[in-house]
Write a protein that holds these residues in place. Structure first.
Motif, short mmCIF file in Angstrom:
data_model
loop_
_atom_site.label_atom_id
_atom_site.label_comp_id
_atom_site.label_asym_id
_atom_site.label_seq_id
_atom_site.Cartn_x
_atom_site.Cartn_y
_atom_site.Cartn_z
N GLU A 54 0.82 -1.21 0.00
CA GLU A 54 0.00 0.00 0.00
C GLU A 54 0.86 1.26 0.00
N GLY A 55 2.16 1.07 0.18
CA GLY A 55 3.07 2.21 0.21
C GLY A 55 3.92 2.28 -1.04
N ARG A 56 5.24 2.27 -0.84
CA ARG A 56 6.15 2.43 -1.97
C ARG A 56 6.82 1.13 -2.40
N GLY A 57 6.44 0.03 -1.74
CA GLY A 57 7.08 -1.24 -2.04
C GLY A 57 6.10 -2.29 -2.53
N GLY A 58 6.22 -3.49 -1.97
CA GLY A 58 5.36 -4.59 -2.37
C GLY A 58 6.09 -5.58 -3.25
N VAL A 59 5.50 -6.77 -3.40
CA VAL A 59 6.11 -7.85 -4.16
C VAL A 59 5.08 -8.43 -5.12
N ILE A 60 5.51 -8.69 -6.35
CA ILE A 60 4.66 -9.38 -7.30
C ILE A 60 5.31 -10.71 -7.65
N ILE A 61 4.49 -11.68 -8.05
CA ILE A 61 4.99 -12.96 -8.55
C ILE A 61 4.70 -12.97 -10.04
N ASP A 62 5.76 -13.12 -10.84
CA ASP A 62 5.63 -12.87 -12.27
C ASP A 62 6.28 -13.99 -13.07
N SER A 63 5.47 -14.68 -13.87
CA SER A 63 6.01 -15.76 -14.71
C SER A 63 6.72 -15.21 -15.94
N GLY A 64 6.56 -13.95 -16.23
CA GLY A 64 7.16 -13.36 -17.42
C GLY A 64 8.51 -12.72 -17.18
#
Length: 296
Positions: free
Chosen positions: A160-170
């Protein structure tokens, strides 16, 4: 997946699709009807209407090296979302080791699979949709190496801020913002001190070494800890990766802070991943990727 496209064009010019690693494709969309085969039943098929198929005219970055890209992102233009809505809003994939023999294959499935119950140690964590569009985000609480949590500021994981993590197969490599990248490299470095560092950069791999005499048992286990208690513990070969003959590299690349970190597809290897778009949860478990072979 086998599919046949039927002509039903609605052209949308100059559409640009950009990926998490900066790669992009520029071209046109065609609104198509596609016919997909159902599982291992060669004669069972289903028509799906209003599926957007893109024809790229300009490719930049990693997409330049491939004949085509299947969009799995979370958006109305995504092939995965369009097909998944026909099969319970669930899709899954399993990625084999990138150095596996050619007779080993990755697979992608749509619909919930009954065989999932046969997987051991299946875990689930919250799948965050619609926040970092069109990516699939997860709530990471931290990273540990050898059972010790690294000192990484909590804001790195704050979606919700300036970070975060995504999981990306691409995206191939796991990309960590500088505030996470440096502690991870610093924690792994002492275990590799007996191996000669090489002053080379292989693509975006910045830490490479002479792997003569290297054994995976020398490296402690790395784990991604999710906020709801689940833990993803990839095999060592997914983060100490073979880059060339006699060369191993740490499979991380740094990105500027602030920004979103990415769990890439090499890190995801040898695991089964299930994306539940209605239940908003991500399931995962270690797998040889040879079990759940039936496909849409």
């Amino acid at each position: 997946m086998n599919f046949t496209a039927l002509n039903n064009f609605l052209l949308i010019p100059n559409v640009c699709d950009r990926y998490a690693d900066g790669s992009r494709a520029l071209g046109i969309f065609a609104n198509e009807t596609v016919t997909v085969g159902l599982g291992l039943h060669k004669h069972r098929k289903k028509k799906l209407h209003n599926v957007l198929i893109g024809c790229s005219q300009i490719n930049e970055g990693t997409v330049h090296a491939f004949d085509g890209v299947m969009g799995l992102g979370y958006s109305k233009h995504s092939f995965a979302v369009r097909v998944a809505e026909e099969f319970g809003y669930v899709f899954s994939y399993c990625l084999v080791d990138h150095l596996s023999p050619s007779n080993f294959a990755n697979y992608l499935s749509f619909g919930r699979k009954s065989e999932v119950s046969k997987l051991h140690n299946m875990q689930y964590t919250k799948l965050i949709l619609g926040v970092i569009n069109p990516f699939y985000a997860v709530n990471v609480a931290g990273i540990s190496i050898g059972g010790t949590m690294l000192k990484i500021p909590s804001e790195v994981w704050d979606i919700e801020g300036r970070g975060g993590v995504i999981i990306d197969s691409g995206t191939s490599l796991t990309a960590l913002t500088e505030l996470a990248y440096k502690p991870v490299i610093a924690a792994l470095d002492p275990h590799l001190k007996n191996f000669q560092k090489l002053g080379i950069d292989i693509e975006e791999l910045n830490y490479c070494f002479n792997a003569t005499g290297f054994k995976e048992s020398l490296v402690p286990k790395l784990a991604f800890h999710f906020a709801d208690g689940a833990q993803f513990v990839p095999p060592v070969k997914s983060y100490i990766i073979d880059a060339d003959d006699g060369v191993r590299c740490l499979g991380f690349t740094p990105i500027k802070w602030p920004g979103n970190s990415i769990i890439g597809n090499i890190m995801q290897q040898n695991h089964f991943w299930e994306f539940d778009l209605v239940g908003k949860k991500l399931g995962f478990a270690p797998s040889s990727c040879t079990m759940l072979k039936s496909k849409v």
